[in-house]
Design an enzyme around this catalytic site. Structure first.
Site, short mmCIF file in Angstrom:
data_model
loop_
_atom_site.label_atom_id
_atom_site.label_comp_id
_atom_site.label_asym_id
_atom_site.label_seq_id
_atom_site.Cartn_x
_atom_site.Cartn_y
_atom_site.Cartn_z
CE LYS A 41 -12.21 7.02 7.90
NZ LYS A 41 -12.41 6.97 9.37
CE1 TYR A 266 13.81 -14.66 -3.09
CE2 TYR A 266 11.83 -13.32 -2.81
CZ TYR A 266 13.09 -13.51 -3.37
OH TYR A 266 13.62 -12.56 -4.19
#
Length: 284
Positions: A41, A266
């Site tokens: 899956k 950042y």
């Protein structure tokens, strides 16, 4: 001038299919006589459903599990003509595709069974199904106390072929024990009613490791075929030795020496405490 994959892409994955095949052999040795239903899956958990299926076929796997009709059709279109079970739902409009492609569909509602029966009637074929039972996970499935009556109802539909019955464990040890007991109770009731349930299966990767009494006719390994343990507990216990088949790679965009006191990323996420060589990757 043609470009290589490493020139063309900034980030890529490489899947070692030889390791997939090795993991399959390890699972087969561990599970003994139980048939393997290889669960692919979500594009084989991102590893590529079609190439993984073809690699597993070379190890003798002839039964695959998916979680949508589209995933099953993708395998059919790639030439996988073995048994494919969609353990997930299907939309009413997908019923003809299920029947036409010979997909084995999980059913757990009368409405769903009727849709398949109607589509099969129009196509002049039989719809192949496995009955999905909710023994305690609380997700999809006919409630275990209603399962025997539901099996009888589905078997009574003209164009339906009931080929198996299954459930899914919660992976909570105490609840799993209850679920196995409930599942066996359903099987016993079917036996008393003279009903052959077909192929019986219960455990997926975690259950393969924990519940040999839940193997029945088949087991449903998924991530463990790709070398991934269900969680850290199983990875540390090492009941079976699995080898990860996927490697994530990226091109290095820059290597630079950054002095102590400077920051990376950042919001100054990381402050360097010493002069450090930093490699920047084009990913994320």
């Amino acid at each position: 001038m043609s470009m290589s994959n490493t020139d063309k892409h900034l980030v890529w994955i490489e899947v070692d299919l030889a390791k997939v095949r090795r993991n399959c052999r390890a699972v087969r040795d561990f599970a003994g006589n139980a048939e393997i239903i290889a669960v692919l899956k979500c594009n084989a958990y991102g590893h590529g459903a079609v190439p993984v299926a073809k690699a597993l076929r070379r190890e003798g796997v002839r039964f695959f599990g998916v979680s949508s009709v589209a995933e099953a059709v993708e395998l059919r279109d790639a030439g996988i003509d073995d048994a494919i079970l969609n353990v997930g739902c299907f939309a009413p409009g997908e019923a003809p595709a299920v029947v036409e492609n010979g997909i084995i569909q999980a059913v757990f509602s009368r409405a769903g069974a009727v849709k398949l029966d109607e589509a099969a009637s129009r196509l002049g074929k039989n719809a192949r199904v496995h009955i999905k039972i909710d023994t305690g996970l609380g997700r999809f499935g006919v409630l275990h106390r209603e399962a025997a009556d539901f099996v009888e109802y589905v078997r009574g539909l003209t164009n339906i072929s009931v080929e198996g019955i299954f459930s899914v464990l919660s992976e909570d040890h105490d609840v799993d024990k209850i679920q196995i007991r409930r599942f066996r109770s359903v099987l016993a009731e079917l036996d008393r009613n003279g009903v052959d349930p077909g192929k019986v299966h219960l455990v997926s990767s975690a259950g393969v490791l924990d519940w040999p009494q839940g193997y029945f006719d088949a087991v449903r390994p998924g991530m463990m075929l790709l070398g991934i343990y269900p969680n850290a507990k199983y990875r540390l216990a090492r009941k079976i030795e699995l080898r990860p088949s996927l490697t994530l790679k990226a091109r290095v965009a820059r290597v630079a020496k950054i002095p102590a006191g400077e920051s990376i990323a950042y919001s100054r996420k990381y402050i360097l405490t010493r002069d450090t060589s930093i490699a920047t990757l084009n990913m994320g």
